[in-house]
Design a protein around this motif. Structure first.
Motif, PDB file in Angstrom:
ATOM      1  N   GLN A  92       0.788  -1.336   0.142  1.00 27.04           N
ATOM      2  CA  GLN A  92      -0.103   0.058  -0.085  1.00 27.04           C
ATOM      3  C   GLN A  92       0.731   1.246   0.006  1.00 27.04           C
ATOM      4  OE1 GLN A  92      -2.385  -0.557   3.376  1.00 27.04           O
ATOM      5  NE2 GLN A  92      -4.040  -1.850   2.163  1.00 27.04           N
ATOM      6  N   ARG A  93       1.881   1.231   0.757  1.00 29.21           N
ATOM      7  CA  ARG A  93       2.847   2.464   0.760  1.00 29.21           C
ATOM      8  C   ARG A  93       3.647   2.573  -0.410  1.00 29.21           C
ATOM      9  NH1 ARG A  93       5.964   1.032   4.629  1.00 29.21           N
ATOM     10  NH2 ARG A  93       7.600   0.019   3.271  1.00 29.21           N
ATOM     11  N   ASN A  94       3.905   1.583  -1.265  1.00 31.09           N
ATOM     12  CA  ASN A  94       4.479   1.463  -2.610  1.00 31.09           C
ATOM     13  C   ASN A  94       3.520   2.202  -3.549  1.00 31.09           C
ATOM     14  OD1 ASN A  94       6.964   0.622  -1.668  1.00 31.09           O
ATOM     15  ND2 ASN A  94       6.601  -1.478  -2.274  1.00 31.09           N
ATOM     16  N   GLN A  95       2.090   1.824  -3.414  1.00 31.52           N
ATOM     17  CA  GLN A  95       0.977   1.879  -4.433  1.00 31.52           C
ATOM     18  C   GLN A  95       0.832   3.650  -4.022  1.00 31.52           C
ATOM     19  OE1 GLN A  95      -1.760  -0.579  -3.132  1.00 31.52           O
ATOM     20  NE2 GLN A  95      -0.853  -2.417  -4.137  1.00 31.52           N
ATOM     21  N   ALA A  96       0.893   3.855  -3.033  1.00 28.88           N
ATOM     22  CA  ALA A  96       0.547   5.358  -2.748  1.00 28.88           C
ATOM     23  C   ALA A  96       1.625   6.440  -3.243  1.00 28.88           C
ATOM     24  CB  ALA A  96       0.453   5.692  -1.092  1.00 28.88           C
ATOM     25  N   ARG A  97       2.891   5.636  -2.935  1.00 25.26           N
ATOM     26  CA  ARG A  97       4.052   6.627  -3.651  1.00 25.26           C
ATOM     27  C   ARG A  97       3.922   6.634  -5.179  1.00 25.26           C
ATOM     28  NH1 ARG A  97       9.183   3.863  -4.396  1.00 25.26           N
ATOM     29  NH2 ARG A  97       8.038   2.413  -2.710  1.00 25.26           N
ATOM     30  N   LEU A  98       3.742   5.538  -5.703  1.00 21.75           N
ATOM     31  CA  LEU A  98       3.272   5.521  -7.204  1.00 21.75           C
ATOM     32  C   LEU A  98       2.255   6.465  -7.837  1.00 21.75           C
ATOM     33  CD1 LEU A  98       4.237   4.587 -10.036  1.00 21.75           C
ATOM     34  CD2 LEU A  98       2.750   2.551  -9.688  1.00 21.75           C
ATOM     35  N   ARG A  99       1.123   6.488  -6.736  1.00 22.28           N
ATOM     36  CA  ARG A  99      -0.106   7.439  -7.156  1.00 22.28           C
ATOM     37  C   ARG A  99       0.649   8.859  -6.998  1.00 22.28           C
ATOM     38  NH1 ARG A  99      -2.912   3.668  -4.324  1.00 22.28           N
ATOM     39  NH2 ARG A  99      -2.901   4.794  -2.507  1.00 22.28           N
ATOM     40  N   ASP A 100       1.196   9.168  -6.058  1.00 23.32           N
ATOM     41  CA  ASP A 100       1.608  10.306  -5.798  1.00 23.32           C
ATOM     42  C   ASP A 100       2.438  10.868  -6.945  1.00 23.32           C
ATOM     43  OD1 ASP A 100      -0.023  10.640  -3.518  1.00 23.32           O
ATOM     44  OD2 ASP A 100       1.886  10.146  -2.185  1.00 23.32           O
ATOM     45  N   GLN A 101       3.541  10.095  -7.781  1.00 23.32           N
ATOM     46  CA  GLN A 101       4.528  10.263  -8.360  1.00 23.32           C
ATOM     47  C   GLN A 101       3.597  10.653  -9.967  1.00 23.32           C
ATOM     48  OE1 GLN A 101       7.143   6.973  -8.424  1.00 23.32           O
ATOM     49  NE2 GLN A 101       8.557   8.087  -7.173  1.00 23.32           N
ATOM     50  N   LEU A 102       2.521   9.709 -10.097  1.00 20.66           N
ATOM     51  CA  LEU A 102       1.665   9.989 -11.111  1.00 20.66           C
ATOM     52  C   LEU A 102       0.926  11.304 -11.268  1.00 20.66           C
ATOM     53  CD1 LEU A 102       0.163   6.304 -11.831  1.00 20.66           C
ATOM     54  CD2 LEU A 102       1.656   7.609 -13.554  1.00 20.66           C
ATOM     55  N   ALA A 103       0.560  11.621 -10.171  1.00 24.10           N
ATOM     56  CA  ALA A 103      -0.207  13.054  -9.834  1.00 24.10           C
ATOM     57  C   ALA A 103       0.631  14.164 -10.031  1.00 24.10           C
ATOM     58  CB  ALA A 103      -1.045  12.907  -8.314  1.00 24.10           C
ATOM     59  N   THR A 104       1.862  14.066  -9.746  1.00 27.00           N
ATOM     60  CA  THR A 104       2.829  15.029  -9.886  1.00 27.00           C
ATOM     61  C   THR A 104       3.687  15.041 -11.037  1.00 27.00           C
ATOM     62  OG1 THR A 104       4.575  13.926  -8.479  1.00 27.00           O
ATOM     63  CG2 THR A 104       3.115  15.397  -7.242  1.00 27.00           C
ATOM     64  N   ALA A 105       3.408  14.181 -11.784  1.00 25.49           N
ATOM     65  CA  ALA A 105       3.892  13.900 -13.318  1.00 25.49           C
ATOM     66  C   ALA A 105       5.321  13.719 -12.945  1.00 25.49           C
ATOM     67  CB  ALA A 105       3.880  14.969 -14.245  1.00 25.49           C
ATOM     68  N   ASP A 106       5.674  13.126 -12.022  1.00 26.67           N
ATOM     69  CA  ASP A 106       7.168  12.655 -11.975  1.00 26.67           C
ATOM     70  C   ASP A 106       7.295  11.294 -12.692  1.00 26.67           C
ATOM     71  OD1 ASP A 106       7.783  14.662 -10.153  1.00 26.67           O
ATOM     72  OD2 ASP A 106       7.676  13.455  -8.319  1.00 26.67           O
TER      73      ASP A 106
END
Length: 174
Positions: A92-106
């Protein structure tokens, strides 16, 4: 007294003495048999008590063994639960980090584009993203990327939960 009366009296006296002797013999036999029976019952009771003690100790041993097995299984299940909980929280932590990276366009998700017309995988113009000469890719819309990530999150959570259930069933079946 007539001789018949004397004979009848003597006969009654003999019968009374015989009945008394039989009663005394009966009483003595009763005491002897009672003592013998008492000794036999005492021996049987001791043997029976020994058997009961053996059975009771065996039952206690089996109960203790079953308790130990149950405790070992409970500890194993608790460890497996902790492991699966850690796996789930890590995922869940990895998924949240990936979602955040997608949201910030990183990070952007992309798909391969088949370019059968040119037949060449080398890009025509150099890109700033990298120097890898491979198949051409198209970036996905961020909304679609978020949906894909949500779907994969659900799948990952389901796989982790399934592994936890399978481990639980294996532990219980043993």
């Amino acid at each position: 007294m007539t001789p018949v009366q004397k004979l009848a009296g003597l006969l009654v006296l003999i019968l009374l003495l015989m009945a008394g002797a039989a009663g005394v013999a009966w009483q003595i036999q009763d005491w002897r048999m009672g003592k013998k029976l008492s000794e036999q019952l005492s021996a049987q009771n001791a043997a029976h008590q020994g058997q009961l003690d053996t059975i009771t100790s065996e039952a206690w041993r089996q109960q203790k063994a079953e308790q130990n097995k149950r405790l070992a299984t409970e500890q194993q299940l608790a460890l497996q639960d902790q492991q699966h909980t850690k796996e789930l929280s890590d995922a869940q932590r990895n998924q949240a980090r990936l979602r955040d990276q997608l949201a910030t366009a990183d990070v952007r998700l992309s798909v391969l584009i088949e370019d059968s017309a040119s037949g060449c995988n080398v890009p025509t113009t150099p890109g700033t993203a990298g120097v890898v000469h491979a198949a051409r890719r198209a970036q996905l819309d961020p909304a679609h990327s978020q949906r894909i990530i949500r779907i994969t999150d659900d799948g990952d959570n389901a796989i982790i939960a399934l592994r936890a259930c399978q481990a639980y069933v294996r532990a219980i079946a043993r």
